[in-house]
Enzyme design. Structure first.
Site, PDB file in Angstrom:
ATOM      1  N   GLU A  33       0.904  -1.278   0.023  1.00  0.00           N
ATOM      2  CA  GLU A  33       0.002   0.049  -0.073  1.00  0.00           C
ATOM      3  C   GLU A  33       0.739   1.348  -0.021  1.00  0.00           C
ATOM      4  N   LYS A  34       0.650   2.107  -0.920  1.00  0.00           N
ATOM      5  CA  LYS A  34       1.378   3.323  -1.017  1.00  0.00           C
ATOM      6  C   LYS A  34       1.012   4.444   0.080  1.00  0.00           C
ATOM      7  N   GLY A 115       3.924  -0.130  -5.397  1.00  0.00           N
ATOM      8  CA  GLY A 115       4.242  -1.416  -5.917  1.00  0.00           C
ATOM      9  C   GLY A 115       4.297  -1.196  -7.271  1.00  0.00           C
ATOM     10  N   GLU A 187     -24.837  12.511  -2.255  1.00  0.00           N
ATOM     11  CA  GLU A 187     -24.295  12.380  -0.747  1.00  0.00           C
ATOM     12  C   GLU A 187     -23.781  13.670  -0.145  1.00  0.00           C
ATOM     13  N   VAL A 237     -21.994  21.481 -18.647  1.00  0.00           N
ATOM     14  CA  VAL A 237     -21.024  22.319 -18.067  1.00  0.00           C
ATOM     15  C   VAL A 237     -19.724  22.675 -19.094  1.00  0.00           C
ATOM     16  N   ALA A 320     -17.531  -0.837  -3.049  1.00  0.00           N
ATOM     17  CA  ALA A 320     -16.673  -1.391  -2.118  1.00  0.00           C
ATOM     18  C   ALA A 320     -16.877  -3.039  -2.032  1.00  0.00           C
ATOM     19  N   HIS A 321     -18.214  -3.150  -1.966  1.00  0.00           N
ATOM     20  CA  HIS A 321     -18.878  -4.677  -1.811  1.00  0.00           C
ATOM     21  C   HIS A 321     -18.581  -5.582  -3.007  1.00  0.00           C
ATOM     22  N   HIS A 444     -43.688  -6.155  12.531  1.00  0.00           N
ATOM     23  CA  HIS A 444     -44.703  -4.813  12.493  1.00  0.00           C
ATOM     24  C   HIS A 444     -44.300  -4.270  13.700  1.00  0.00           C
TER      25      HIS A 444
HETATM   26  P1  FAD Z   1      -9.366   1.342  -3.684  1.00  0.00           P
HETATM   27  O1  FAD Z   1     -10.510   1.483  -2.308  1.00  0.00           O
HETATM   28  O2  FAD Z   1      -9.482   2.557  -4.410  1.00  0.00           O
HETATM   29  O3  FAD Z   1      -8.005   1.016  -3.118  1.00  0.00           O
HETATM   30  C1  FAD Z   1      -6.870   0.941  -3.783  1.00  0.00           C
HETATM   31  C2  FAD Z   1      -5.610   1.172  -3.090  1.00  0.00           C
HETATM   32  O4  FAD Z   1      -4.591   0.963  -3.689  1.00  0.00           O
HETATM   33  C3  FAD Z   1      -5.649   2.571  -2.643  1.00  0.00           C
HETATM   34  O5  FAD Z   1      -5.194   2.707  -1.276  1.00  0.00           O
HETATM   35  C4  FAD Z   1      -4.112   2.846  -3.443  1.00  0.00           C
HETATM   36  O6  FAD Z   1      -3.308   3.832  -2.572  1.00  0.00           O
HETATM   37  C5  FAD Z   1      -3.599   1.657  -3.518  1.00  0.00           C
HETATM   38  N1  FAD Z   1      -2.550   1.859  -4.544  1.00  0.00           N
HETATM   39  C6  FAD Z   1      -2.856   2.194  -5.931  1.00  0.00           C
HETATM   40  N2  FAD Z   1      -1.839   2.057  -6.602  1.00  0.00           N
HETATM   41  C7  FAD Z   1      -0.703   1.371  -5.939  1.00  0.00           C
HETATM   42  C8  FAD Z   1       0.310   0.981  -6.136  1.00  0.00           C
HETATM   43  N3  FAD Z   1       1.157   0.997  -7.483  1.00  0.00           N
HETATM   44  N4  FAD Z   1       1.255   0.658  -4.902  1.00  0.00           N
HETATM   45  C9  FAD Z   1       0.600   0.385  -3.774  1.00  0.00           C
HETATM   46  N5  FAD Z   1      -0.524   1.025  -3.530  1.00  0.00           N
HETATM   47  C10 FAD Z   1      -1.359   1.150  -4.566  1.00  0.00           C
HETATM   48  N6  FAD Z   1     -18.600   2.141  -2.259  1.00  0.00           N
HETATM   49  C11 FAD Z   1     -19.576   1.586  -1.634  1.00  0.00           C
HETATM   50  O7  FAD Z   1     -20.035   0.356  -1.943  1.00  0.00           O
HETATM   51  N7  FAD Z   1     -20.443   2.245  -0.636  1.00  0.00           N
HETATM   52  C12 FAD Z   1     -20.112   3.543  -0.377  1.00  0.00           C
HETATM   53  O8  FAD Z   1     -20.856   4.066   0.575  1.00  0.00           O
HETATM   54  C13 FAD Z   1     -19.274   4.312  -1.072  1.00  0.00           C
HETATM   55  N8  FAD Z   1     -18.907   5.666  -0.795  1.00  0.00           N
HETATM   56  C14 FAD Z   1     -17.994   6.256  -1.476  1.00  0.00           C
HETATM   57  C15 FAD Z   1     -17.900   7.375  -1.166  1.00  0.00           C
HETATM   58  C16 FAD Z   1     -16.818   8.297  -1.882  1.00  0.00           C
HETATM   59  C17 FAD Z   1     -16.705   9.673  -1.614  1.00  0.00           C
HETATM   60  C18 FAD Z   1     -16.072   7.666  -2.886  1.00  0.00           C
HETATM   61  C19 FAD Z   1     -14.993   8.366  -3.361  1.00  0.00           C
HETATM   62  C20 FAD Z   1     -16.137   6.319  -3.236  1.00  0.00           C
HETATM   63  C21 FAD Z   1     -17.119   5.563  -2.556  1.00  0.00           C
HETATM   64  N9  FAD Z   1     -17.485   4.146  -2.740  1.00  0.00           N
HETATM   65  C22 FAD Z   1     -18.413   3.602  -2.188  1.00  0.00           C
HETATM   66  C23 FAD Z   1     -16.742   3.552  -3.751  1.00  0.00           C
HETATM   67  C24 FAD Z   1     -15.615   2.590  -3.091  1.00  0.00           C
HETATM   68  O9  FAD Z   1     -14.895   3.249  -2.284  1.00  0.00           O
HETATM   69  C25 FAD Z   1     -14.701   1.810  -3.986  1.00  0.00           C
HETATM   70  O10 FAD Z   1     -15.559   1.366  -4.744  1.00  0.00           O
HETATM   71  C26 FAD Z   1     -13.764   1.142  -3.378  1.00  0.00           C
HETATM   72  O11 FAD Z   1     -12.787   1.432  -2.704  1.00  0.00           O
HETATM   73  C27 FAD Z   1     -13.140   0.158  -4.407  1.00  0.00           C
HETATM   74  O12 FAD Z   1     -12.317  -0.730  -3.730  1.00  0.00           O
HETATM   75  P2  FAD Z   1     -10.754  -1.233  -4.476  1.00  0.00           P
HETATM   76  O13 FAD Z   1     -10.116  -2.033  -3.397  1.00  0.00           O
HETATM   77  O14 FAD Z   1     -10.891  -1.705  -5.729  1.00  0.00           O
HETATM   78  O15 FAD Z   1      -9.672   0.293  -4.438  1.00  0.00           O
HETATM   79  P1  NAD Z   2     -21.499   8.749 -10.817  1.00  0.00           P
HETATM   80  O1  NAD Z   2     -21.253   8.038 -12.153  1.00  0.00           O
HETATM   81  O2  NAD Z   2     -22.336   8.087  -9.744  1.00  0.00           O
HETATM   82  O3  NAD Z   2     -22.269  10.282 -11.268  1.00  0.00           O
HETATM   83  C1  NAD Z   2     -21.505  11.075 -12.136  1.00  0.00           C
HETATM   84  C2  NAD Z   2     -22.598  12.093 -12.611  1.00  0.00           C
HETATM   85  O4  NAD Z   2     -22.052  13.200 -13.196  1.00  0.00           O
HETATM   86  C3  NAD Z   2     -23.568  11.198 -13.458  1.00  0.00           C
HETATM   87  O5  NAD Z   2     -24.986  11.867 -13.114  1.00  0.00           O
HETATM   88  C4  NAD Z   2     -23.399  11.997 -14.731  1.00  0.00           C
HETATM   89  O6  NAD Z   2     -24.333  12.049 -15.689  1.00  0.00           O
HETATM   90  C5  NAD Z   2     -22.749  13.253 -14.445  1.00  0.00           C
HETATM   91  N1  NAD Z   2     -21.880  13.985 -15.480  1.00  0.00           N
HETATM   92  C6  NAD Z   2     -21.035  13.429 -16.116  1.00  0.00           C
HETATM   93  N2  NAD Z   2     -20.368  14.399 -16.886  1.00  0.00           N
HETATM   94  C7  NAD Z   2     -21.077  15.264 -16.665  1.00  0.00           C
HETATM   95  C8  NAD Z   2     -20.863  16.979 -17.191  1.00  0.00           C
HETATM   96  N3  NAD Z   2     -19.893  17.071 -17.969  1.00  0.00           N
HETATM   97  N4  NAD Z   2     -21.760  17.798 -16.536  1.00  0.00           N
HETATM   98  C9  NAD Z   2     -22.370  17.412 -15.625  1.00  0.00           C
HETATM   99  N5  NAD Z   2     -22.581  16.234 -15.108  1.00  0.00           N
HETATM  100  C10 NAD Z   2     -21.936  15.232 -15.746  1.00  0.00           C
HETATM  101  O7  NAD Z   2     -19.938   9.094 -10.211  1.00  0.00           O
HETATM  102  P2  NAD Z   2     -19.687   9.716  -8.846  1.00  0.00           P
HETATM  103  O8  NAD Z   2     -20.904  10.523  -8.219  1.00  0.00           O
HETATM  104  O9  NAD Z   2     -18.603  10.710  -9.066  1.00  0.00           O
HETATM  105  O10 NAD Z   2     -19.005   8.706  -8.130  1.00  0.00           O
HETATM  106  C11 NAD Z   2     -18.082   7.793  -8.585  1.00  0.00           C
HETATM  107  C12 NAD Z   2     -18.149   6.311  -8.250  1.00  0.00           C
HETATM  108  O11 NAD Z   2     -18.186   6.022  -6.741  1.00  0.00           O
HETATM  109  C13 NAD Z   2     -19.352   5.698  -8.548  1.00  0.00           C
HETATM  110  O12 NAD Z   2     -19.054   4.802  -9.550  1.00  0.00           O
HETATM  111  C14 NAD Z   2     -19.961   5.279  -7.280  1.00  0.00           C
HETATM  112  O13 NAD Z   2     -20.364   3.700  -7.730  1.00  0.00           O
HETATM  113  C15 NAD Z   2     -18.981   5.124  -6.225  1.00  0.00           C
HETATM  114  N6  NAD Z   2     -19.703   5.750  -5.116  1.00  0.00           N
HETATM  115  C16 NAD Z   2     -20.773   5.106  -4.464  1.00  0.00           C
HETATM  116  C17 NAD Z   2     -21.020   5.422  -3.451  1.00  0.00           C
HETATM  117  C18 NAD Z   2     -22.190   4.282  -2.841  1.00  0.00           C
HETATM  118  O14 NAD Z   2     -22.142   3.002  -3.076  1.00  0.00           O
HETATM  119  N7  NAD Z   2     -23.061   4.998  -1.660  1.00  0.00           N
HETATM  120  C19 NAD Z   2     -21.074   6.395  -2.928  1.00  0.00           C
HETATM  121  C20 NAD Z   2     -20.048   7.397  -3.490  1.00  0.00           C
HETATM  122  C21 NAD Z   2     -19.264   7.071  -4.654  1.00  0.00           C
END
Ligand code: FAD
Ligand code: NAD
Length: 466
Positions: A33-34, A115, A187, A237, A320-321, A444
């Site tokens: 992990e970086k 990595g 959110e 936009v 994440a899931h 209920h």
């Molecule tokens: P990541 O969680 O992105 O992990 C990748 C890791 O790899 C990072 O720690 C990174 O530093 C490390 N890494 C990358 N390259 C290297 C390298 N070369 N060497 C060493 N380490 C490296 N998903 C949900 O299901 N529910 C939610 O409520 C939800 N909320 C979100 C809210 C926000 C604001 C955001 C941004 C995302 C959210 N997501 C949510 C999406 C979720 O976070 C991702 O789908 C999930 O983290 C993906 O998991 P991953 O293991 O594939 O990658």
């Molecule tokens: P998203 O794909 O959910 O939404 C992006 C939105 O931006 C879309 O509605 C799209 O039509 C709009 N868009 C794209 N280009 C545009 C433009 N030029 N002008 C205006 N609108 C534009 O992406 P996100 O909200 O950035 O989230 C990224 C990822 O993170 C998602 O894939 C999501 O699954 C994950 N995430 C999940 C959760 C959760 O599970 N609760 C929470 C946060 C993020």
């Protein structure tokens, strides 16, 4: 040189879960992990911190708007953003510390550093200019994703920000402009709207959360508008600029007329992109697709035998899931087992209030595929539980096969929908019919009664409480 059965690059929910499952299956595992803490985007700058702030802001909003009606008299609550952000930090810390504990417990060797591939059996870990090489039989790429932007936008991380900065603001914005009416935009837009910011969401499509069943977007739009969020749908936009404390956004509406918005912060939330920078995929011949995602086969193996990829860095929902399921899947494939991930049954949730949750096919997808289906809907406001808690908004919509009554999709918006969707996942995993679910006893008064009622409505239009 340290020698491993499997080396995993990236410690997000994909990587760390894969590490645990590989260790459970008897493999010697290295996890790289970086960043200084484990847990990836999800635990550090994603799911967990955003849910912590959603919870805090929800409490504030309830205190401000509902306590009086509940018979609780308090003086006007004030936002202490510093404390809110600190608490969020504590929540993140306890979670990432938990992952470090789990790595120790499972005897996974953690390497802090960047990595990259030397070849498919040698991974270099670089930290502070020092390198170490790990010898490995197999590799799992779990490097996740990063926020994407639009070509004409400069993210200065101060006024024009991504979700990462939006989780760490030191003040409540006066006017937060959000580009993108998807999950992150809604959110985090909700967080700051509840805390008193004016929030404007500019979305390219003609609805919000456009990939979900259209009913959900329409219902959520109504509720969020009531909460004071302004929406600019079908707006393209074309410019975002920052000067001092002011950000200016210019967009064209669907008739081509220019709209200008001024605010103090602009959150760019237009999706995320797979992250493979510096990995050296070309050195090993691992191809990526046109969106930069690592290409994998049905076993999540890349073109290079022994090199696998999971989570946000490959195709599919960025959740994440989903990453976790793939982590387990790959570990079990490596161990010679025959695991299965049903991508149709990975639920999607938006943690606004009310929450939005869905699993299976949307009505639009069923129409496109020419499937004959029935619809059963039930409004949350008809439930005793909803009235008791004053959470009246939302509905449950069940889509079932017209002939067999098998549930094909469940789409809901309402209080605690994020937790309720699990019932639909279980039902669909066991290929339940709408009638099966409608004949199961639901406690209920609970919100889950809406699922039973929607199933009754889908079966042959016989809900009891409507
Ligand atoms: P990541 O969680 O992105 O992990 C990748 C890791 O790899 C990072 O720690 C990174 O530093 C490390 N890494 C990358 N390259 C290297 C390298 N070369 N060497 C060493 N380490 C490296 N998903 C949900 O299901 N529910 C939610 O409520 C939800 N909320 C979100 C809210 C926000 C604001 C955001 C941004 C995302 C959210 N997501 C949510 C999406 C979720 O976070 C991702 O789908 C999930 O983290 C993906 O998991 P991953 O293991 O594939 O990658
Ligand atoms: P998203 O794909 O959910 O939404 C992006 C939105 O931006 C879309 O509605 C799209 O039509 C709009 N868009 C794209 N280009 C545009 C433009 N030029 N002008 C205006 N609108 C534009 O992406 P996100 O909200 O950035 O989230 C990224 C990822 O993170 C998602 O894939 C999501 O699954 C994950 N995430 C999940 C959760 C959760 O599970 N609760 C929470 C946060 C993020």
């Amino acid at each position: 040189m340290a020698k491993y059965d499997v080396t995993i690059i990236g410690s997000g929910p994909g990587g760390y879960v894969a590490a645990i499952r590989c260790a459970q299956l008897g493999m010697k595992v290295a996890l790289i992990e970086k960043y200084p803490t484990l847990g990836g985007t999800c635990l550090n700058v994603g799911c967990i911190p955003s849910k912590a702030l959603l919870d805090s802001s929800h409490h504030f909003h309830t205190a401000e708007h509902s306590f009086k009606e509940h018979g609780i008299d308090i003086s006007a609550p004030k936002v202490n953003i510093k404390q809110m952000i600190n608490r969020k930090g504590d929540v993140v810390k306890s979670n990432v510390d938990g992952i470090a504990f789990l790595m120790k417990k499972n005897k996974v060797d953690v390497y802090k550093g960047f990595g990259s591939f030397e070849n498919k059996n040698k991974i270099i870990v670089t930290q502070n200019g020092k390198t170490e090489t790990l010898d490995t039989d197999k590799v799992i790429i779990a490097t996740g994703s990063k926020p994407s932007s639009l070509p004409f936008i400069t993210i200065d991380k101060k006024r024009v920000i991504t979700s990462t900065e939006a989780l760490n603001l030191t003040e409540v914005p006066k006017h937060l402009i959000v580009v993108g009416g998807g999950v992150i935009g809604l959110e985090l837009g909700s967080v700051y709207a509840r805390l008193g910011a004016q929030v404007s969401v500019v979305e390219y499509m003609d609805g919000i959360i456009p990939t979900m069943d259209k009913t959900l977007g329409k219902e959520l739009l109504k509720v969020l508008k009531k909460e004071g969020i302004k929406f600019y749908l079908s707006h393209k936009v074309k410019a975002v600029s920052a000067k001092g404390k002011t950000v200016t956004l210019k967009a064209d509406d669907k008739k081509g007329a220019e709209v200008t918005l001024e605010g103090d912060y602009c959150l760019v939330a237009v999706g995320r992109r797979a992250y493979t920078d510096g990995l050296g995929l070309d050195k090993v011949g691992v191809p990526t697709d046109d969106r930069g995602r690592v290409e994998v086969d049905a076993n999540l193996q890349t073109k290079v035998p022994g090199v696998y990829a999971i989570g946000d860095v490959i195709k599919g929902a960025m959740l994440a899931h989903k990453a976790e399921e793939e982590g387990i899947f790959v570990a079990e494939v490596m161990a010679g087992q025959k695991p299965h991930v049903d991508y149709n049954l990975i639920p999607g949730v938006v943690y606004t209030w009310p929450e939005v949750a869905a699993v299976g096919q949307t009505e639009e997808q069923l129409k496109d595929a020419g499937v004959e289906y029935k619809v059963g809907s039930f409004p949350m406001r008809a439930l005793g539980r909803s009235r008791a808690s004053m959470d009246l908004d939302g509905l449950v919509k069940v889509l079932a096969d017209a002939k067999t009554d098998e549930i094909l999709g469940v789409h809901m918006i309402g209080a605690r929908a994020a937790d309720m969707i699990a019932e639909a996942v279980v039902a669909m995993e066991f290929r339940a019919s709408a009638e099966d679910v409608s004949r199961m006893s639901h406690a209920h008064p609970t919100y889950t009664e809406a699922i039973k009622e929607a199933c009754l409505a889908a079966t042959d239009n016989r809900p009891i409480h409507m």
